[in-house]
Design an enzyme around this catalytic site. Structure first.
Site, mmCIF file in Angstrom:
data_model
loop_
_atom_site.group_PDB
_atom_site.id
_atom_site.type_symbol
_atom_site.label_atom_id
_atom_site.label_comp_id
_atom_site.label_asym_id
_atom_site.label_seq_id
_atom_site.Cartn_x
_atom_site.Cartn_y
_atom_site.Cartn_z
ATOM 1 N N ARG A 109 32.722 42.277 32.730
ATOM 2 C CA ARG A 109 33.207 42.541 34.095
ATOM 3 C C ARG A 109 33.364 44.053 34.213
ATOM 4 O O ARG A 109 34.172 44.643 33.493
ATOM 5 C CB ARG A 109 34.525 41.814 34.351
ATOM 6 N N HIS A 136 28.304 38.849 41.652
ATOM 7 C CA HIS A 136 29.177 37.916 40.922
ATOM 8 C C HIS A 136 28.417 36.586 40.770
ATOM 9 O O HIS A 136 28.771 35.571 41.357
ATOM 10 C CB HIS A 136 30.478 37.726 41.706
ATOM 11 N N GLN A 139 30.106 33.180 39.870
ATOM 12 C CA GLN A 139 30.834 32.595 40.997
ATOM 13 C C GLN A 139 29.882 31.801 41.887
ATOM 14 O O GLN A 139 30.180 30.670 42.294
ATOM 15 C CB GLN A 139 31.513 33.722 41.799
ATOM 16 N N ASP A 230 36.468 36.099 51.386
ATOM 17 C CA ASP A 230 36.975 36.756 50.180
ATOM 18 C C ASP A 230 37.864 37.911 50.644
ATOM 19 O O ASP A 230 37.926 38.226 51.852
ATOM 20 C CB ASP A 230 35.786 37.259 49.340
ATOM 21 N N CYS A 269 36.590 32.549 46.630
ATOM 22 C CA CYS A 269 36.435 32.701 45.177
ATOM 23 C C CYS A 269 37.781 32.865 44.479
ATOM 24 O O CYS A 269 37.885 32.637 43.280
ATOM 25 C CB CYS A 269 35.535 33.892 44.873
ATOM 26 N N ARG A 297 33.908 26.944 37.831
ATOM 27 C CA ARG A 297 33.475 28.148 37.117
ATOM 28 C C ARG A 297 33.150 27.779 35.669
ATOM 29 O O ARG A 297 32.124 28.177 35.132
ATOM 30 C CB ARG A 297 34.584 29.213 37.150
#
Ligand code: CP
Ligand code: NVA
Length: 329
Positions: A109, A136, A139, A230, A269, A297
């Site tokens: 990340r 991402h 996700q 988001d 998310c 996930r």
């Protein structure tokens, strides 16, 4: 013990477009199988290991990778880089060339997407993007698993993204372009998705038949299968109160969901900023699937891991011998 089913065309998962249309659907099928029963796979990654490098905070990604890999009997090692970016103490390439000697996969990340590219270029082992400024992909895999579980039809149904055209939005667009479904991206003026990401996704959409619509009109949520939002300020961005004012009409509240329709699902998310991009009423409603997304996930990433690192060609001894040969060329 079952063998991992197949390899993916790409060594790494940097962005959703790294997966081909013929790879996404089997991955989702595999994730559903895993979700129903991990027992046959419990020793698959015994004595295998992954390293998790995180330059930003995480709840879902860290826990789902750590607990997920343990379900295969493997070990996950977490390296906290929140105070010191990767590449500062030693080069990104040297970092990758060290890690490939010990572990089977790097999950990273990062602040800058170029760090993912640098790790992937230097290490022979797979590198999975666990969120960068641009993408991402894990996700998006989990999100499409959630949609499929809810009966989403790639041919006829459409997703609506509303809010900031950010990293999560980019991966959702790329996944929609790959599977060939419709997506409407609704943002305030100036918060549209990245132009290069859009160009690449449009090229994929031309082949898949996906319809990607970009608009500033919140009313375009009408008829969407799911409404997805988001945070308006992503990690690493400075909070800009003037910019945030322009987002007010894009809040997902009862009135907006009423425009979408009574069956429309709500997606996020997480983490959510309740009262900002979404109201409590919506996120806590029966149409909200945010915790299914969070659970998924783990299953989506585990399907990915099975297909990225499970084959004999990635045997650690052979791999280290190849790395050694490369270094002495
Ligand atoms: N959705 C997501 O990536 O959550 P975390 O930031 O908690 O990992
Ligand atoms: N867009 C958000 C997603 C967090 C999972 C961020 O980058 O902070």
């Amino acid at each position: 013990m079952p063998e991992p089913v197949r390899r993916l065309g790409s060594k790494d998962l940097g962005r959703a477009l790294d997966l081909s249309p013929t790879e996404v659907l089997p991955l989702l099928d595999q994730a559903r199988l895993l979700k129903s029963d991990y027992t046959p796979w419990r020793d698959t990654f015994r004595q295998r290991s992954i390293v998790l490098l995180f330059e930003k905070p995480s709840l879902r990604t860290r826990v789902s990778f750590e607990i997920g890999f343990a379900k295969f009997g493997g070990t996950a090692v977490y390296l906290d880089h929140q105070g010191s970016p990767i590449g500062l103490r030693e080069t990104i390439a040297d970092y990758g060339r060290n890690l490939e000697r010990w572990c089977d996969c790097i999950v990273a990340r990062v602040m800058k997407h170029t760090t993912i590219d640098g790790l992937a270029a230097s290490a022979e082992i797979p590198v999975i993007n666990a969120l960068s400024d641009l993408h991402h992909p894990c996700q998006a895999l989990a999100d499409f698993l959630t949609l499929v579980e809810r009966g989403f039809d790639f041919q006829h149904d459409r997703l609506a993204w509303i809010g900031d055209g950010n990293n999560v939005c980019h991966s959702l667009i790329e996944m929609a372009a790959t599977v060939g479904c419709g997506i409407t991206v609704i943002t305030p003026p100036g918060a549209e998705p990245d132009a290069t990401v859009l160009r690449d996704a449009q090229a994929r959409a031309c082949r898949s038949g996906a319809n990607i619509e970009i608009t500033n009109d919140p009313a375009r949520v009408a008829g969407a299968f799911a409404v997805y939002t988001d945070t308006w300020t992503s990690m690493g961005q400075a909070v800009d109160p003037a910019r945030l004012k322009g987002f007010a009409p894009y809040q997902v509240n009862g009135a907006l969901m009423a425009k979408a329709g009574p069956k429309a699902l709500f997606m996020h998310c997480l983490p959510a900023h309740r009262g900002q991009e979404v109201t409590d009423q919506v996120i806590d409603s029966p149409n909200s699937v945010v915790f299914d997304q969070a659970e998924n996930r783990m299953h989506a990433q585990n399907a990915l891991l099975l297909n990225l690192i499970g084959t004999p060609s990635n045997d650690p001894l052979a791999r280290n011998a190849r790395a050694h040969a490369r270094a002495s060329e």
